[in-house]
Every structure is written in structure tokens, then in C-alpha cells.
Write an enzyme that holds these catalytic residues in place. Structure first.
Site, PDB file in Angstrom:
ATOM      1  N   CYS A   1       0.853  -1.183   0.000  1.00 26.51           N
ATOM      2  CA  CYS A   1       0.000   0.000   0.000  1.00 26.51           C
ATOM      3  C   CYS A   1       0.888   1.232   0.000  1.00 26.51           C
ATOM      4  CB  CYS A   1      -0.880  -0.021   1.250  1.00 26.51           C
ATOM      5  SG  CYS A   1      -1.992   1.392   1.402  1.00 26.51           S
TER       6      CYS A   1
ATOM      7  N   HIS B   1     -10.182   1.154   1.846  1.00 26.42           N
ATOM      8  CA  HIS B   1      -9.698   2.490   2.240  1.00 26.42           C
ATOM      9  C   HIS B   1     -10.868   3.438   2.502  1.00 26.42           C
ATOM     10  CE1 HIS B   1      -5.377   2.724   2.221  1.00 26.42           C
ATOM     11  NE2 HIS B   1      -5.267   2.187   1.019  1.00 26.42           N
TER      12      HIS B   1
ATOM     13  N   HIS C   1      -9.086  -3.632  -2.033  1.00 26.58           N
ATOM     14  CA  HIS C   1      -8.166  -2.803  -1.252  1.00 26.58           C
ATOM     15  C   HIS C   1      -8.636  -1.349  -1.220  1.00 26.58           C
ATOM     16  CE1 HIS C   1      -3.889  -1.722  -0.049  1.00 26.58           C
ATOM     17  NE2 HIS C   1      -4.325  -0.546  -0.491  1.00 26.58           N
ATOM     18  N   GLU C   2      -8.954  -0.793  -2.389  1.00 26.34           N
ATOM     19  CA  GLU C   2      -9.345   0.622  -2.457  1.00 26.34           C
ATOM     20  C   GLU C   2     -10.691   0.870  -1.796  1.00 26.34           C
ATOM     21  OE1 GLU C   2      -7.051   2.725  -3.184  1.00 26.34           O
ATOM     22  OE2 GLU C   2      -5.728   1.133  -3.877  1.00 26.34           O
TER      23      GLU C   2
END
Length: 163
Positions: A89, A135, A131-132
Site C-alpha cells: 500500500c 480504504h 483494497h481501495e
């Protein structure tokens, strides 16, 4: 071109559940352009708004010859097996840990003009989508790791020169 500075793990904005975008206006276009410019350099795959200090549900990607963005994304489908995939990341620079991710993922949201879109992919692209979106929910990938791996990751973060 606006390649914005990346916030590092420990910055409170990375733990914030981002607010949905409600205005599809010129300020959104500027933010999407900044995210795209920040995601574009070699070695990067994607950037979520909180990684540049903005509390909004948007990410941009530049991966596997696919370039785009998603506003207000929601993971609507995952599939295949959940496997440990080496993951890094930009907000946790230089550290990589095997992270459980689905082999397939699809997100739905909107483009910069407010038109509905669906983005899906397999393998590394699916990993990026998960993953995004994490976030935007205030979760950095090391927080999703199994207990022992998470302990190892947090110790490595504490030793990192950027922390």
C-alpha cells in the site's frame, strides 16, 4: 498534473469512513484528475481519496492497461476462492504482507458525471478493487490480516522510518 502527497499509516484520515459524494461538479472533476495523476506513476496501481487527505468515497486506478475511477463504490460481488496474495500500500510504503482477498471482485458506483458504472476484475485487479474500497471504509489492509500476521505488520510499521 497534480501528483498529490500520500498520507501514511497513522494519519487519522486513513481511519475515517469517507463521506459519499453528493455533488458531481467541477470540484469533483479536479479531485478525480488529481487521484488519476497520483495513481499513474510506475509502481502504483490505485489511489483512494483518503490517501491524499480527502474524506470522500472515490478511488482512481491505473492497472493492467485499465485506467479509470469509481465514485461512491460498493463491492457488489466477490467470487472464486479467498487466497493470500502479497499486498502492499502506498500508505504503508515498503511493506508487503500476504492478505486474504477474493479472486474475483466487482464494484458498482458512478463516474465523474454521475453515470452508473460497474468495474470488475480477477486476480490483482480484484485485489485492487477490494483494497481501495476498504480504504473508503477507513480500513488499511494491514488491519485485515490474521492476528499473527497483523502483529508482525504493526511491528514493521513501528520500525519504519516514515512512521
Amino acid at each position: 498534473m497534480a501528483d498529490r502527497p500520500i498520507r501514511h499509516y497513522g494519519d487519522p484520515v486513513l481511519r475515517t469512513v469517507c463521506a459519499p459524494v453528493t455533488s458531481f461538479d467541477d470540484s469533483l472533476r479536479v479531485l478525480v484528475r488529481d487521484l488519476a495523476d497520483t495513481a499513474a506513476p510506475d509502481g502504483r496501481a490505485a489511489v483512494a481519496a483518503p490517501q491524499i487527505g480527502v474524506d470522500r468515497r472515490i478511488f482512481a486506478f491505473h492497472l493492467d492497461d485499465r485506467v479509470g475511477h469509481v465514485v461512491n463504490p460498493v463491492v457488489v460481488q466477490t467470487g472464486g476462492e479467498q487466497r493470500d496474495i502479497d499486498e502492499g500500500c502506498l500508505s504503508v510504503p515498503g511493506l508487503w504482507f500476504p492478505t486474504p482477498r477474493w479472486e474475483f471482485a466487482a464494484v458498482e458506483g458512478f463516474d465523474v458525471d454521475g453515470e452508473p458504472i460497474r468495474v470488475e476484475g480477477e486476480g490483482v485487479f480484484a485485489q485492487m478493487l477490494q483494497h481501495e474500497t476498504d480504504h473508503l471504509d477507513g480500513t488499511v489492509y494491514i488491519e485485515t490480516l490474521p492476528k499473527e500476521r497483523k502483529r508482525e505488520a504493526l511491528a514493521a510499521v513501528r520500525r519504519a522510518d516514515w512512521f
